[in-house]
Design a protein around this motif. Structure first.
Motif, PDB file in Angstrom:
ATOM      1  N   ASP A  18       0.590  -1.395  -0.082  1.00  8.79           N
ATOM      2  CA  ASP A  18      -0.568   0.218  -0.123  1.00  8.79           C
ATOM      3  C   ASP A  18       0.582   1.575  -0.618  1.00  8.79           C
ATOM      4  O   ASP A  18       0.563   2.009  -0.558  1.00  8.79           O
ATOM      5  N   THR A  19       1.792   1.143   0.345  1.00  9.50           N
ATOM      6  CA  THR A  19       2.978   2.421   1.042  1.00  9.50           C
ATOM      7  C   THR A  19       4.013   2.503  -0.677  1.00  9.50           C
ATOM      8  O   THR A  19       3.501   4.086  -0.975  1.00  9.50           O
ATOM      9  N   ASN A  20       3.809   1.696  -1.294  1.00 10.02           N
ATOM     10  CA  ASN A  20       4.719   1.709  -2.858  1.00 10.02           C
ATOM     11  C   ASN A  20       3.412   2.709  -3.600  1.00 10.02           C
ATOM     12  O   ASN A  20       3.938   2.723  -4.295  1.00 10.02           O
ATOM     13  N   LYS A  21       2.672   1.294  -3.634  1.00  9.62           N
ATOM     14  CA  LYS A  21       1.093   2.405  -4.474  1.00  9.62           C
ATOM     15  C   LYS A  21       1.203   4.062  -4.229  1.00  9.62           C
ATOM     16  O   LYS A  21       0.914   4.680  -5.178  1.00  9.62           O
ATOM     17  N   ILE A  22       1.549   4.468  -2.608  1.00  4.76           N
ATOM     18  CA  ILE A  22       0.907   5.689  -2.161  1.00  4.76           C
ATOM     19  C   ILE A  22       2.296   6.985  -3.484  1.00  4.76           C
ATOM     20  O   ILE A  22       1.720   7.969  -3.763  1.00  4.76           O
ATOM     21  N   LEU A  23       3.601   6.089  -2.908  1.00  4.29           N
ATOM     22  CA  LEU A  23       4.605   6.636  -3.617  1.00  4.29           C
ATOM     23  C   LEU A  23       4.116   6.585  -5.021  1.00  4.29           C
ATOM     24  O   LEU A  23       5.430   7.766  -5.556  1.00  4.29           O
ATOM     25  N   LYS A  24       3.727   5.988  -5.358  1.00  4.94           N
ATOM     26  CA  LYS A  24       4.164   6.210  -6.938  1.00  4.94           C
ATOM     27  C   LYS A  24       3.256   7.695  -7.632  1.00  4.94           C
ATOM     28  O   LYS A  24       3.132   7.881  -8.751  1.00  4.94           O
ATOM     29  N   GLN A  25       2.048   7.689  -6.892  1.00  8.66           N
ATOM     30  CA  GLN A  25       1.014   8.608  -6.701  1.00  8.66           C
ATOM     31  C   GLN A  25       1.756   9.772  -6.521  1.00  8.66           C
ATOM     32  O   GLN A  25       2.260  10.408  -5.823  1.00  8.66           O
ATOM     33  N   LYS A  26       1.544  11.423  -7.691  1.00 13.40           N
ATOM     34  CA  LYS A  26       1.908  12.548  -7.617  1.00 13.40           C
ATOM     35  C   LYS A  26       0.998  13.228  -6.620  1.00 13.40           C
ATOM     36  O   LYS A  26       0.168  14.003  -7.235  1.00 13.40           O
ATOM     37  N   LEU A  27       1.629  13.742  -5.643  1.00 13.98           N
ATOM     38  CA  LEU A  27       0.615  14.188  -4.624  1.00 13.98           C
ATOM     39  C   LEU A  27       2.006  14.645  -3.956  1.00 13.98           C
ATOM     40  O   LEU A  27       2.775  14.888  -4.152  1.00 13.98           O
ATOM     41  N   SER A  28       1.020  16.179  -3.137  1.00 13.56           N
ATOM     42  CA  SER A  28       1.828  17.078  -2.830  1.00 13.56           C
ATOM     43  C   SER A  28       2.769  16.778  -1.803  1.00 13.56           C
ATOM     44  O   SER A  28       2.148  15.428  -0.967  1.00 13.56           O
ATOM     45  N   GLN A  29       3.858  17.153  -1.141  1.00 14.74           N
ATOM     46  CA  GLN A  29       4.117  16.912   0.508  1.00 14.74           C
ATOM     47  C   GLN A  29       3.202  16.142   1.399  1.00 14.74           C
ATOM     48  O   GLN A  29       3.324  15.401   1.975  1.00 14.74           O
ATOM     49  N   LYS A  30       2.673  17.324   1.685  1.00 17.28           N
ATOM     50  CA  LYS A  30       1.627  17.166   2.843  1.00 17.28           C
ATOM     51  C   LYS A  30       0.110  16.651   2.501  1.00 17.28           C
ATOM     52  O   LYS A  30       0.187  15.460   3.592  1.00 17.28           O
ATOM     53  N   ILE A  31       0.455  16.113   1.808  1.00 16.91           N
ATOM     54  CA  ILE A  31      -0.744  15.217   1.626  1.00 16.91           C
ATOM     55  C   ILE A  31      -0.973  13.697   1.570  1.00 16.91           C
ATOM     56  O   ILE A  31      -1.336  12.705   1.946  1.00 16.91           O
ATOM     57  N   LEU A  32       1.205  13.145   1.062  1.00 20.07           N
ATOM     58  CA  LEU A  32       1.400  12.231   0.969  1.00 20.07           C
ATOM     59  C   LEU A  32       1.822  11.916   2.280  1.00 20.07           C
ATOM     60  O   LEU A  32       1.956  10.611   2.736  1.00 20.07           O
ATOM     61  N   SER A  33       2.456  13.258   3.235  1.00 13.52           N
ATOM     62  CA  SER A  33       2.120  12.273   4.178  1.00 13.52           C
ATOM     63  C   SER A  33       1.034  11.605   5.147  1.00 13.52           C
ATOM     64  O   SER A  33       1.712  11.013   6.347  1.00 13.52           O
ATOM     65  N   LYS A  34       0.129  12.306   5.056  1.00  9.33           N
ATOM     66  CA  LYS A  34      -1.192  12.425   5.688  1.00  9.33           C
ATOM     67  C   LYS A  34      -1.310  10.717   4.856  1.00  9.33           C
ATOM     68  O   LYS A  34      -1.828   9.992   6.124  1.00  9.33           O
ATOM     69  N   LYS A  35      -1.339  10.072   3.994  1.00 12.83           N
ATOM     70  CA  LYS A  35      -1.282   9.465   3.282  1.00 12.83           C
ATOM     71  C   LYS A  35      -0.807   8.265   4.713  1.00 12.83           C
ATOM     72  O   LYS A  35      -1.230   6.923   4.155  1.00 12.83           O
ATOM     73  N   LEU A  36       0.376   8.667   4.370  1.00 13.47           N
ATOM     74  CA  LEU A  36       1.725   7.365   4.666  1.00 13.47           C
ATOM     75  C   LEU A  36       1.177   6.758   5.987  1.00 13.47           C
ATOM     76  O   LEU A  36       1.277   6.222   6.317  1.00 13.47           O
ATOM     77  N   LYS A  37       0.777   8.034   6.780  1.00 17.81           N
ATOM     78  CA  LYS A  37       0.321   7.900   8.414  1.00 17.81           C
ATOM     79  C   LYS A  37      -0.730   7.222   8.384  1.00 17.81           C
ATOM     80  O   LYS A  37      -0.884   6.475   9.062  1.00 17.81           O
ATOM     81  N   GLU A  38      -1.854   7.416   7.934  1.00 13.84           N
ATOM     82  CA  GLU A  38      -3.034   6.463   7.630  1.00 13.84           C
ATOM     83  C   GLU A  38      -2.783   5.350   7.296  1.00 13.84           C
ATOM     84  O   GLU A  38      -3.610   5.046   8.337  1.00 13.84           O
ATOM     85  N   ILE A  39      -2.067   4.834   6.733  1.00 17.21           N
ATOM     86  CA  ILE A  39      -1.147   3.381   6.315  1.00 17.21           C
ATOM     87  C   ILE A  39      -0.946   2.709   7.085  1.00 17.21           C
ATOM     88  O   ILE A  39      -1.137   1.300   7.474  1.00 17.21           O
ATOM     89  N   GLU A  40      -0.023   3.451   7.873  1.00 17.50           N
ATOM     90  CA  GLU A  40       0.940   3.607   9.080  1.00 17.50           C
ATOM     91  C   GLU A  40      -0.510   2.718   9.922  1.00 17.50           C
ATOM     92  O   GLU A  40       0.003   1.897  10.782  1.00 17.50           O
ATOM     93  N   LYS A  41      -1.303   3.500  10.196  1.00 20.67           N
ATOM     94  CA  LYS A  41      -1.958   3.362  11.924  1.00 20.67           C
ATOM     95  C   LYS A  41      -2.546   2.070  11.250  1.00 20.67           C
ATOM     96  O   LYS A  41      -3.229   1.288  12.509  1.00 20.67           O
ATOM     97  N   LYS A  42      -3.252   2.124   9.883  1.00 19.80           N
ATOM     98  CA  LYS A  42      -3.970   1.427  10.134  1.00 19.80           C
ATOM     99  C   LYS A  42      -3.638  -0.390  10.422  1.00 19.80           C
ATOM    100  O   LYS A  42      -4.430  -1.051  10.797  1.00 19.80           O
TER     101      LYS A  42
END
Length: 465
Positions: A398-422
């Motif tokens: 799931d982390t690699n899928k998010i990293l491949k997306q072109k997201l802003s640093q703020k949104i990317l950081s938020k998404k990665l935290k959500e995956i970690e939390k989940k």
């Protein structure tokens, strides 16, 4: 002498002290001892600043002198930087010359401005590098204390400052006087029209510019030399591999001063009994120490607890030094004990790690004891391990899928935290369920109750997950 441009080719004298370091073995322990050799001065000694006190040292373990300086490196650099910054903001002008193109014979040398600055610097270095034993000044007044110096290696660094002060004395007095004489001669020959370059240097000596610049240059060189030595120590003894803590010497070449050897001729084959080297500065001491470490198959390491440099006594893969601390609850503790405890806490930094480690240790203990339910414990351990592997694999995908997306640093950081939390939550719930089932199946009937309950997943606001 490169602190000023020598316009009149004055013969500057280099007044310095030298040191001798001896290496020898006693009861299979490699030792070193340092002595200071006094220099006899040919010029009038009352012109020179007092020499630093002689170095005081008894025999210590191999490399101890270099280690002390390196372990006080940050403090020494701080003192040097503070002295430099103070000088940068200070005027060194002692007397103003109104006309730089004519000779001014009225010039008095007062106590130099730099004297107090370097005096304080030397005191600070002494305070840092002296090992002292404190005793009450009187029997009645225990708060007032006096001290005896047990060991003092500060002269190795003070020697550099003392030598520079003597150079400053030559610049400020002898060179100035010689320049003064040259200007007199030029004035006679050229009807008081003085060479501009010589006249400007005369002015810069009088207004303190040359002395100030020389002080800054000296301190810059001193700081850079110490930084280079630290870099040398840090880069000369590296781990053999990522997986290994064993250190290996990495330098291809070192240059050491001339040495003398004392041989033991009692055996058929002569054996070197003692090495003696003469050195002038810390750079030479560093290379000498490296060479002795090399021939004794020793290395320099950095303690993973206190961060001090040390030389392992037994094995070159030791990660903790042997520093001892005050007794706690009647037990003596050390860097090794404190380091292992700190490492344990870092590895168990949250409830998930603690619960997983607790369950794993419990099963390993049962397996080691060869319990009657041996096969069941082995199956449970494998089940636990595979679940962790599965969770980590899903989290990484799931982390690699998010990293491949072109997201802003703020949104990317938020998404990665959500995956970690989940996935942390999912694994925490699984571990809690696993522990509950285990305790139901293998209840304890004695006073030693299970202690893992405090790590169970609970739906509370205060819960990390």
């Amino acid at each position: 002498m490169d602190y000023i441009e020598n316009l009149i080719l004055y013969d500057f004298k280099n007044y310095t002290n030298t040191f001798q370091i001896e290496f020898y073995k006693r009861s299979d322990i490699e030792l070193e001892r340092i002595n200071q050799i006094q220099t006899s001065f040919s010029m009038n000694e009352n012109k020179l600043k007092k020499e630093p006190k002689s170095l005081q040292t008894n025999a210590t373990r191999l490399g101890n002198t270099l280690l002390i300086i390196m372990n006080e490196y940050e403090q020494i650099i701080k003192y040097l930087e503070e002295s430099k910054n103070y000088i940068l903001n200070l005027s060194f002008e002692e007397k103003t010359n109104t006309n730089i193109y004519t000779y001014d014979e009225d010039y008095d040398f007062n106590e130099p401005i730099y004297y107090d600055i370097f005096q304080q610097l030397k005191i600070d270095i002494q305070d840092t590098l002296q090992k002292r034993k404190y005793e009450p000044l009187t029997k009645d007044n225990k708060n007032a204390r006096k001290y005896k110096i047990q060991k003092d290696i500060s002269p190795i660094l003070l020697n550099e400052i003392n030598t520079f002060e003597n150079t400053l004395h030559q610049i400020r007095v002898d060179y100035f006087n010689e320049l003064d004489n040259k200007i007199r001669e030029l004035a006679k020959l050229e009807k008081s029209i003085i060479n501009k370059k010589v006249a400007q240097q005369y002015k810069d000596l009088k207004n303190g510019t040359i002395i100030k610049n020389a002080c800054i240059k000296f301190l810059d060189n001193f700081i850079n030399d110490l930084k280079e030595i630290k870099k040398l120590v840090d880069n000369s003894f590296l781990n053999k591999s990522v997986e290994s803590n064993t250190k290996k010497f990495k330098l291809n070449q070192i240059t050491i001063p001339t040495s003398t050897f004392q041989f033991n001729l009692t055996d058929k084959n002569p054996k070197i009994k003692r090495y003696t080297y003469t050195f002038n500065n810390i750079q030479e001491l560093c290379y000498i120490t490296f060479y002795q470490l090399l021939i004794n198959k020793k290395v320099i390491s950095k303690c993973e607890f206190c961060n001090d440099y040390f030389i392992p006594k037994n094995r070159n893969d030791e990660i903790y030094c042997d520093k001892k601390y005050k007794k706690y609850k009647g037990e003596e503790t050390s860097c090794a004990k404190k380091g292992k405890y700190k490492k344990y806490n870092i590895n168990r930094k949250n409830d998930i790690d603690s619960l997983y480690g607790n369950l794993l240790n419990r099963l390993n203990g049962k397996i080691k004891d060869n319990d009657t339910n041996y096969n069941t414990y082995c199956e449970l351990k494998e089940k636990l391990r595979k679940e962790k592997e599965k969770i980590n694999k899903q989290k990484n995908e799931d982390t690699n899928k998010i990293l491949k997306q072109k997201l802003s640093q703020k949104i990317l950081s938020k998404k990665l935290k959500e995956i970690e939390k989940k996935y942390d939550k999912e694994f925490h719930i699984y571990l809690t369920s696993f522990d509950k089932d285990y305790q139901n199946k293998f209840p304890r009937r004695n006073k030693n109750k299970y202690t893992s309950n405090k790590y169970w997943y609970q739906k509370k606001k205060s819960q990390i997950i």
